[in-house]
Motif scaffolding. Structure first.
Motif, PDB file in Angstrom:
ATOM      1  N   LEU A 123       0.475 -20.866 -14.173  1.00  0.00           N
ATOM      2  CA  LEU A 123      -0.212 -19.583 -14.028  1.00  0.00           C
ATOM      3  C   LEU A 123       0.640 -18.470 -14.623  1.00  0.00           C
ATOM      4  O   LEU A 123       1.875 -18.576 -14.666  1.00  0.00           O
ATOM      5  CB  LEU A 123      -0.467 -19.256 -12.551  1.00  0.00           C
ATOM      6  CG  LEU A 123      -1.303 -20.225 -11.736  1.00  0.00           C
ATOM      7  CD1 LEU A 123      -1.235 -19.867 -10.251  1.00  0.00           C
ATOM      8  CD2 LEU A 123      -2.744 -20.214 -12.216  1.00  0.00           C
ATOM      9  N   MET A 124      -0.021 -17.409 -15.039  1.00  0.00           N
ATOM     10  CA  MET A 124       0.682 -16.200 -15.454  1.00  0.00           C
ATOM     11  C   MET A 124       0.012 -15.031 -14.745  1.00  0.00           C
ATOM     12  O   MET A 124      -1.208 -14.872 -14.819  1.00  0.00           O
ATOM     13  CB  MET A 124       0.621 -15.992 -16.966  1.00  0.00           C
ATOM     14  CG  MET A 124       1.351 -14.741 -17.408  1.00  0.00           C
ATOM     15  SD  MET A 124       1.461 -14.545 -19.200  1.00  0.00           S
ATOM     16  CE  MET A 124      -0.242 -14.231 -19.604  1.00  0.00           C
ATOM     17  N   ALA A 125       0.814 -14.233 -14.069  1.00  0.00           N
ATOM     18  CA  ALA A 125       0.304 -13.078 -13.343  1.00  0.00           C
ATOM     19  C   ALA A 125       0.946 -11.820 -13.911  1.00  0.00           C
ATOM     20  O   ALA A 125       2.094 -11.843 -14.370  1.00  0.00           O
ATOM     21  CB  ALA A 125       0.641 -13.199 -11.862  1.00  0.00           C
ATOM     22  N   LYS A 126       0.184 -10.751 -13.877  1.00  0.00           N
ATOM     23  CA  LYS A 126       0.760  -9.448 -14.195  1.00  0.00           C
ATOM     24  C   LYS A 126       0.638  -8.607 -12.933  1.00  0.00           C
ATOM     25  O   LYS A 126      -0.443  -8.481 -12.362  1.00  0.00           O
ATOM     26  CB  LYS A 126       0.030  -8.760 -15.342  1.00  0.00           C
ATOM     27  CG  LYS A 126       0.631  -7.397 -15.680  1.00  0.00           C
ATOM     28  CD  LYS A 126      -0.144  -6.689 -16.775  1.00  0.00           C
ATOM     29  CE  LYS A 126       0.474  -5.316 -17.021  1.00  0.00           C
ATOM     30  NZ  LYS A 126      -0.419  -4.460 -17.814  1.00  0.00           N
ATOM     31  N   VAL A 127       1.770  -8.064 -12.490  1.00  0.00           N
ATOM     32  CA  VAL A 127       1.783  -7.204 -11.310  1.00  0.00           C
ATOM     33  C   VAL A 127       2.391  -5.855 -11.687  1.00  0.00           C
ATOM     34  O   VAL A 127       3.229  -5.773 -12.588  1.00  0.00           O
ATOM     35  CB  VAL A 127       2.563  -7.841 -10.130  1.00  0.00           C
ATOM     36  CG1 VAL A 127       1.869  -9.085  -9.617  1.00  0.00           C
ATOM     37  CG2 VAL A 127       3.989  -8.149 -10.519  1.00  0.00           C
ATOM     38  N   THR A 128       1.952  -4.821 -10.990  1.00  0.00           N
ATOM     39  CA  THR A 128       2.436  -3.468 -11.261  1.00  0.00           C
ATOM     40  C   THR A 128       2.774  -2.782  -9.951  1.00  0.00           C
ATOM     41  O   THR A 128       2.039  -2.891  -8.974  1.00  0.00           O
ATOM     42  CB  THR A 128       1.368  -2.655 -12.025  1.00  0.00           C
ATOM     43  OG1 THR A 128       1.026  -3.343 -13.226  1.00  0.00           O
ATOM     44  CG2 THR A 128       1.861  -1.261 -12.369  1.00  0.00           C
ATOM     45  N   GLU A 129       3.886  -2.061  -9.957  1.00  0.00           N
ATOM     46  CA  GLU A 129       4.336  -1.306  -8.791  1.00  0.00           C
ATOM     47  C   GLU A 129       4.907   0.023  -9.264  1.00  0.00           C
ATOM     48  O   GLU A 129       5.079   0.256 -10.460  1.00  0.00           O
ATOM     49  CB  GLU A 129       5.399  -2.093  -8.023  1.00  0.00           C
ATOM     50  CG  GLU A 129       4.907  -2.803  -6.802  1.00  0.00           C
ATOM     51  CD  GLU A 129       4.387  -1.899  -5.700  1.00  0.00           C
ATOM     52  OE1 GLU A 129       4.460  -0.651  -5.806  1.00  0.00           O
ATOM     53  OE2 GLU A 129       3.910  -2.442  -4.696  1.00  0.00           O
ATOM     54  N   ASP A 130       5.252   0.882  -8.302  1.00  0.00           N
ATOM     55  CA  ASP A 130       5.766   2.202  -8.659  1.00  0.00           C
ATOM     56  C   ASP A 130       7.288   2.257  -8.743  1.00  0.00           C
ATOM     57  O   ASP A 130       7.843   3.184  -9.325  1.00  0.00           O
ATOM     58  CB  ASP A 130       5.243   3.278  -7.704  1.00  0.00           C
ATOM     59  CG  ASP A 130       5.540   2.953  -6.244  1.00  0.00           C
ATOM     60  OD1 ASP A 130       5.994   1.836  -5.951  1.00  0.00           O
ATOM     61  OD2 ASP A 130       5.303   3.836  -5.398  1.00  0.00           O
ATOM     62  N   THR A 131       7.973   1.264  -8.180  1.00  0.00           N
ATOM     63  CA  THR A 131       9.440   1.212  -8.279  1.00  0.00           C
ATOM     64  C   THR A 131       9.878  -0.223  -8.540  1.00  0.00           C
ATOM     65  O   THR A 131       9.158  -1.178  -8.223  1.00  0.00           O
ATOM     66  CB  THR A 131      10.120   1.691  -6.971  1.00  0.00           C
ATOM     67  OG1 THR A 131       9.845   0.734  -5.932  1.00  0.00           O
ATOM     68  CG2 THR A 131       9.655   3.081  -6.561  1.00  0.00           C
ATOM     69  N   GLN A 175      -1.224  -5.627  -5.839  1.00  0.00           N
ATOM     70  CA  GLN A 175      -0.506  -5.221  -7.050  1.00  0.00           C
ATOM     71  C   GLN A 175      -0.851  -6.099  -8.257  1.00  0.00           C
ATOM     72  O   GLN A 175      -0.405  -5.835  -9.369  1.00  0.00           O
ATOM     73  CB  GLN A 175       1.010  -5.274  -6.816  1.00  0.00           C
ATOM     74  CG  GLN A 175       1.490  -4.359  -5.715  1.00  0.00           C
ATOM     75  CD  GLN A 175       1.419  -5.002  -4.328  1.00  0.00           C
ATOM     76  OE1 GLN A 175       0.809  -6.050  -4.122  1.00  0.00           O
ATOM     77  NE2 GLN A 175       2.044  -4.363  -3.349  1.00  0.00           N
ATOM     78  N   LEU A 176      -1.650  -7.134  -8.038  1.00  0.00           N
ATOM     79  CA  LEU A 176      -2.010  -8.070  -9.102  1.00  0.00           C
ATOM     80  C   LEU A 176      -3.020  -7.427 -10.051  1.00  0.00           C
ATOM     81  O   LEU A 176      -4.083  -7.005  -9.643  1.00  0.00           O
ATOM     82  CB  LEU A 176      -2.607  -9.351  -8.501  1.00  0.00           C
ATOM     83  CG  LEU A 176      -2.968 -10.449  -9.494  1.00  0.00           C
ATOM     84  CD1 LEU A 176      -1.720 -11.125 -10.016  1.00  0.00           C
ATOM     85  CD2 LEU A 176      -3.885 -11.467  -8.841  1.00  0.00           C
ATOM     86  N   ASP A 177      -2.657  -7.336 -11.324  1.00  0.00           N
ATOM     87  CA  ASP A 177      -3.540  -6.790 -12.355  1.00  0.00           C
ATOM     88  C   ASP A 177      -4.290  -7.890 -13.099  1.00  0.00           C
ATOM     89  O   ASP A 177      -5.396  -7.673 -13.583  1.00  0.00           O
ATOM     90  CB  ASP A 177      -2.741  -5.990 -13.397  1.00  0.00           C
ATOM     91  CG  ASP A 177      -2.055  -4.779 -12.803  1.00  0.00           C
ATOM     92  OD1 ASP A 177      -2.637  -4.141 -11.899  1.00  0.00           O
ATOM     93  OD2 ASP A 177      -0.938  -4.456 -13.255  1.00  0.00           O
ATOM     94  N   MET A 178      -3.664  -9.057 -13.225  1.00  0.00           N
ATOM     95  CA  MET A 178      -4.225 -10.135 -14.023  1.00  0.00           C
ATOM     96  C   MET A 178      -3.668 -11.465 -13.522  1.00  0.00           C
ATOM     97  O   MET A 178      -2.524 -11.534 -13.087  1.00  0.00           O
ATOM     98  CB  MET A 178      -3.827  -9.923 -15.496  1.00  0.00           C
ATOM     99  CG  MET A 178      -4.272 -11.014 -16.428  1.00  0.00           C
ATOM    100  SD  MET A 178      -3.433 -10.919 -18.028  1.00  0.00           S
ATOM    101  CE  MET A 178      -1.776 -11.410 -17.592  1.00  0.00           C
TER     102      MET A 178
END
Length: 166
Positions: free
Chosen positions: A124-132, A111-114
């Motif tokens: 650190l900075m992470a961007k994660v994306t999910e559907d819910t 799910q990690l985008d960045m």
């Protein structure tokens, strides 16, 4: 021929080569910007927009790929689909001796985008994306529970105003 004339000729050649190289770099930047806008454009379309031949564009693309400036091609998703996804930026504070290990583990999170190293209170900075939101919460908890992670701070994205992907 005097030394002065010889030096002028050499400087002219060097200047010409520099200017020629700058023009090529400018065309490469234009090509990259066109590909960023739509990487499915045909070589013919790109050549027309750049005012150059198809062969020149094809060679430039191959050269950019060989130099690993272009490392792949991707898709841009419909904004409606993107709005159905839930993203979060997660600030992560870590034990500094474990940075490499934690980065390796985070890179395996699907799910990690960045992932970026940053200055300040967090490392650190992470961007994660999910559907819910429920699935997003699970991912955030997984990141927070990694050994060596001291603290996290999550920011949920409410809406995206501009997306200029690389």
């Amino acid at each position: 021929m005097s030394n002065k004339s010889f030096i002028c000729i050499i400087l002219t050649i060097i200047t010409y080569q520099y200017v020629k190289k700058s023009v090529i770099m400018k065309k490469e930047k234009e090509l990259i910007n066109l590909l960023k806008d739509n990487s499915r454009q045909s070589v013919s379309e790109l050549a027309k927009k750049l005012g150059t031949s198809r062969a020149t564009v094809q060679h430039a693309i191959e050269n950019l790929e060989r130099r690993e400036i272009i490392q792949g091609y991707t898709i841009r998703l419909n904004p409606t689909f993107n709005q159905q996804q839930i993203s979060a930026y997660i600030m992560i504070s870590i034990v500094s001796q474990r940075t490499s290990e934690i980065v390796r583990k985070l890179q395996k999170v699907p799910q990690l985008d960045m992932l970026c190293t940053i200055s300040g209170q967090y490392d650190l900075m992470a961007k994660v994306t999910e559907d819910t939101t429920q699935n997003l919460d699970i991912v955030i908890d997984q990141i927070a529970s990694l050994e060596g992670v001291k603290q996290t701070l999550s920011h949920i994205v409410l809406s995206q105003k501009k997306n200029r992907t690389i």
